[in-house]
Design a protein around this motif. Sequence first.
Motif, PDB file in Angstrom:
ATOM      1  N   UNK A 112       0.790  -1.220   0.000  1.00  0.00           N
ATOM      2  CA  UNK A 112       0.000   0.000   0.000  1.00  0.00           C
ATOM      3  C   UNK A 112       0.824   1.272   0.000  1.00  0.00           C
ATOM      4  N   UNK A 113       2.157   1.144  -0.053  1.00  0.00           N
ATOM      5  CA  UNK A 113       3.006   2.337  -0.039  1.00  0.00           C
ATOM      6  C   UNK A 113       2.794   3.147  -1.312  1.00  0.00           C
ATOM      7  N   UNK A 114       2.887   4.454  -1.195  1.00  0.00           N
ATOM      8  CA  UNK A 114       2.584   5.334  -2.328  1.00  0.00           C
ATOM      9  C   UNK A 114       3.504   5.088  -3.520  1.00  0.00           C
ATOM     10  N   UNK A 115       4.739   4.687  -3.283  1.00  0.00           N
ATOM     11  CA  UNK A 115       5.643   4.394  -4.396  1.00  0.00           C
ATOM     12  C   UNK A 115       5.130   3.193  -5.192  1.00  0.00           C
ATOM     13  N   UNK A 116       4.572   2.208  -4.504  1.00  0.00           N
ATOM     14  CA  UNK A 116       4.070   0.999  -5.163  1.00  0.00           C
ATOM     15  C   UNK A 116       2.707   1.260  -5.810  1.00  0.00           C
ATOM     16  N   UNK A 117       1.821   1.943  -5.106  1.00  0.00           N
ATOM     17  CA  UNK A 117       0.494   2.183  -5.679  1.00  0.00           C
ATOM     18  C   UNK A 117       0.563   3.105  -6.885  1.00  0.00           C
ATOM     19  N   UNK A 118       1.556   3.983  -6.935  1.00  0.00           N
ATOM     20  CA  UNK A 118       1.694   4.864  -8.091  1.00  0.00           C
ATOM     21  C   UNK A 118       2.155   4.108  -9.327  1.00  0.00           C
ATOM     22  N   UNK A 119       2.881   3.001  -9.126  1.00  0.00           N
ATOM     23  CA  UNK A 119       3.377   2.185 -10.236  1.00  0.00           C
ATOM     24  C   UNK A 119       3.098   0.719  -9.898  1.00  0.00           C
ATOM     25  N   UNK A 120       1.857   0.263 -10.128  1.00  0.00           N
ATOM     26  CA  UNK A 120       1.428  -1.047  -9.635  1.00  0.00           C
ATOM     27  C   UNK A 120       2.250  -2.225 -10.124  1.00  0.00           C
ATOM     28  N   UNK A 121       3.032  -2.049 -11.190  1.00  0.00           N
ATOM     29  CA  UNK A 121       3.898  -3.154 -11.606  1.00  0.00           C
ATOM     30  C   UNK A 121       4.834  -3.552 -10.471  1.00  0.00           C
ATOM     31  N   UNK A 122       5.103  -2.633  -9.554  1.00  0.00           N
ATOM     32  CA  UNK A 122       5.979  -2.944  -8.428  1.00  0.00           C
ATOM     33  C   UNK A 122       5.359  -3.949  -7.460  1.00  0.00           C
ATOM     34  N   UNK A 123       4.076  -4.251  -7.620  1.00  0.00           N
ATOM     35  CA  UNK A 123       3.494  -5.327  -6.818  1.00  0.00           C
ATOM     36  C   UNK A 123       4.173  -6.659  -7.128  1.00  0.00           C
ATOM     37  N   UNK A 124       4.719  -6.804  -8.324  1.00  0.00           N
ATOM     38  CA  UNK A 124       5.501  -8.002  -8.636  1.00  0.00           C
ATOM     39  C   UNK A 124       6.763  -8.049  -7.776  1.00  0.00           C
ATOM     40  N   UNK A 125       7.352  -6.896  -7.567  1.00  0.00           N
ATOM     41  CA  UNK A 125       8.519  -6.793  -6.673  1.00  0.00           C
ATOM     42  C   UNK A 125       8.124  -7.164  -5.251  1.00  0.00           C
ATOM     43  N   UNK A 126       6.979  -6.660  -4.802  1.00  0.00           N
ATOM     44  CA  UNK A 126       6.483  -7.000  -3.461  1.00  0.00           C
ATOM     45  C   UNK A 126       6.297  -8.511  -3.340  1.00  0.00           C
TER      46      UNK A 126
END
Length: 408
Positions: A112-126
């Motif tokens: 839910x961090x703003x860096x991740x929600x702004x670029x949802x592809x980073x959910x793969x990183x999560x």
Amino acid sequence: MTDRHPLDLPGLRPLWVAVHDRLSTGRPVNRVRSGPLDDAGREALADLLGLDRLPGAEPTVPLAGLDGAVLEVCGRPVRDVVTAIVGPIHDRAAERELAAGRREALWGWLAGHEVVTAQPVLLEWVGHLRGNGLVDGSPDRTRGLLTAALTVLAALPADGEPLPALAARLLDGDSHALDDGTRLSGLVLRALAVLYGTDMPDAAEGRRALWSRAGVADDELSTSVLAVGLRPDGGGPVAGISRTCADAGHPVSLTLAQLRTPGDFTGPAAPVHITENPSVLALALRRFGPHCPPLVCTSGWPNTAVIHLLRRLADDGAPLRYHGDFDGEGIRIAAHVLARAGAVPWRMAATDYRAAVPRVPSGPDPGRLTPAPWDRALVDSMAELRTAVVEEVVADLLLDDLADHCHG
């Protein structure tokens, strides 16, 4: 020195340790298997329980019977006895539940961090990080490391800083925090690999290239941005070059070095439109010539010069409007530009996509899809129709929009 408990006998020590271990599970306990007991321990247990014969070397003892026996001997329940002899009784089930809750809270915070929600592809990183578990098994240490990684990601693309200078500026003066091989460096590079859709580099040269792509130690002469119709105020060289090219109906290519020292330069307060592909700039110049409104091109993934110029224009009051390709990569680029430059989408909604698909009845597949933060329905529509729509297909619509903002 405290007095030794009367039941703290060497022969019974295996029994008390076994009882302590079972009670510490946090689950109901009816029987406890103990042992091995030596002869003295078997005799002591027989005496304690009032048995008419010696138990085996590894007896199973009913907890209720043991509790009654120790109450009769010392007036305290068996929990108190093992606590006094072995130590405090834990509740491992509750501890596991608490630890699981802390882990869930950690990954929920990261997703839910703003860096991740702004670029949802980073959910793969999560997801990758979650699959690999905590750093040293500690949610606190892991959160601290992830906070540092997010701080770095929020500052990228960088403005051509060397990596040690970037680390020192962002991470409490520690110029070595992002050195090759550190955990933090690996976390950030893996996020960048996910963001740019590349494999995680396994050699130092590849890692340096990935940092460079994120604007770290960019070559300020070869890194440039293409624009048309840009007419900033001011007497500096960048303002002068831009106005001259715009008035002549030509594009201007500004290097990172020029943008870092632009001289007297104030961007227009009017809207600045942004496209992903240079061909749209060429079409705009062909149609509008010297009257072309301000238009900036990212040329795919925006480099440091692109972001530098867009941020400067936004700081000077220009509303930024972005359009890109309707494919998986285009959506990720759009999310990046919106997050890093403060732009808003321009004809990038699900309704725009659905209206454009009939123009390319046999269009290519859009590839890997990740969420679009500005319109949840967009990627659902792309997943349903499985058709990519590049900017050139809708260029006429974009140019019609630009016609309302022509110079002069």
